[in-house]
Design a protein around this motif. Structure first.
Motif, PDB file in Angstrom:
ATOM      1  N   ASP A   1       0.841  -1.203   0.000  1.00 46.96           N
ATOM      2  CA  ASP A   1       0.000   0.000   0.000  1.00 46.96           C
ATOM      3  C   ASP A   1       0.868   1.242   0.000  1.00 46.96           C
ATOM      4  O   ASP A   1       1.907   1.286   0.661  1.00 46.96           O
ATOM      5  N   ARG A   2       0.430   2.248  -0.716  1.00 47.60           N
ATOM      6  CA  ARG A   2       1.120   3.535  -0.709  1.00 47.60           C
ATOM      7  C   ARG A   2       0.777   4.270   0.579  1.00 47.60           C
ATOM      8  O   ARG A   2      -0.302   4.087   1.139  1.00 47.60           O
ATOM      9  N   ASN A   3       1.689   5.110   1.044  1.00 47.52           N
ATOM     10  CA  ASN A   3       1.505   5.812   2.309  1.00 47.52           C
ATOM     11  C   ASN A   3       0.489   6.940   2.241  1.00 47.52           C
ATOM     12  O   ASN A   3      -0.090   7.301   3.239  1.00 47.52           O
ATOM     13  N   TYR A   4       0.294   7.509   1.094  1.00 51.07           N
ATOM     14  CA  TYR A   4      -0.590   8.659   0.994  1.00 51.07           C
ATOM     15  C   TYR A   4      -1.870   8.303   0.241  1.00 51.07           C
ATOM     16  O   TYR A   4      -1.901   7.395  -0.568  1.00 51.07           O
ATOM     17  N   VAL A   5      -2.923   9.051   0.559  1.00 46.23           N
ATOM     18  CA  VAL A   5      -4.201   8.870  -0.108  1.00 46.23           C
ATOM     19  C   VAL A   5      -4.686  10.242  -0.534  1.00 46.23           C
ATOM     20  O   VAL A   5      -4.751  11.169   0.274  1.00 46.23           O
ATOM     21  N   LYS A   6      -5.021  10.384  -1.814  1.00 43.87           N
ATOM     22  CA  LYS A   6      -5.590  11.637  -2.283  1.00 43.87           C
ATOM     23  C   LYS A   6      -7.004  11.761  -1.740  1.00 43.87           C
ATOM     24  O   LYS A   6      -7.733  10.765  -1.646  1.00 43.87           O
ATOM     25  N   GLN A   7      -7.373  12.970  -1.385  1.00 41.51           N
ATOM     26  CA  GLN A   7      -8.695  13.201  -0.822  1.00 41.51           C
ATOM     27  C   GLN A   7      -9.767  12.757  -1.808  1.00 41.51           C
ATOM     28  O   GLN A   7      -9.719  13.086  -2.994  1.00 41.51           O
TER      29      GLN A   7
ATOM     30  N   ARG B   1      -7.041   4.245  -1.276  1.00 41.12           N
ATOM     31  CA  ARG B   1      -5.594   4.027  -1.180  1.00 41.12           C
ATOM     32  C   ARG B   1      -5.117   3.204  -2.374  1.00 41.12           C
ATOM     33  O   ARG B   1      -5.740   2.234  -2.766  1.00 41.12           O
TER      34      ARG B   1
END
Length: 158
Positions: free
Chosen positions: A34-40, A44
């Motif tokens: 999983d990537r650490n960031y999530v776009k609003q 994910r």
């Protein structure tokens, strides 16, 4: 120059131990990270990274990990090309594992959840091996009483 990769994720499919013509053990698998960031407003994102293990690492992975197992992989990024059966050239990027580790997540044999280390499946790898006496290891969580207070002074020993 530096070429090091460290990954932690879940294995996406059942593992299969293979042997080369010269008898060297090898397995390859994909790790979902999983990537650490999530776009609003979005879900994910997950990257699927190919990993290859050789010799004892391959045997270790096939014995103690399985589909869905959390795994930590350290190795080198490698690229290669080959010609497919249809004549097209294929380009592959994969991590060649140097070190495989448990992540602290433990598999529970009673309900197939993850609570104690155990082989990922009850099958032996494809090759025959001498029986190994297995030990049941218990794990416990530490309590605050297990630690002692350290004095805070300016003289550090390092």
């Amino acid at each position: 120059m530096l070429n090091r990769v460290i990954l932690m994720g879940r294995i996406t499919a059942d593992l299969e131990l293979k042997r080369t013509a010269s008898g060297i053990s090898v397995t390859s698998f994909t790790v979902a990270v999983d990537r650490n960031y999530v776009k609003q407003g979005e879900q994910r994102q997950t990257d699927f990274i190919n990993v290859v293990c050789w010799r004892q690492q391959a045997e270790f992975v096939c014995r103690y990990f399985g589909k869905g197992s959390m795994i930590a992989v350290e190795g080198q990024l490698q690229t290669r090309t080959y010609q497919a059966k249809d004549g097209t050239n294929r380009y592959v990027t994969e991590v060649v594992a140097d070190n495989i580790s448990f992540t602290g997540e433990r598999r529970d044999q009673s309900n197939s959840g993850y609570n104690s280390y155990a082989p990922a499946n009850n099958q032996q790898p494809v090759y025959q091996q001498a029986p190994v006496q297995e030990q049941q290891t218990s794990y416990s969580n530490g309590a605050n009483s297990d630690f002692e207070e350290m004095p805070m002074d300016d003289d550090l020993p390092f």
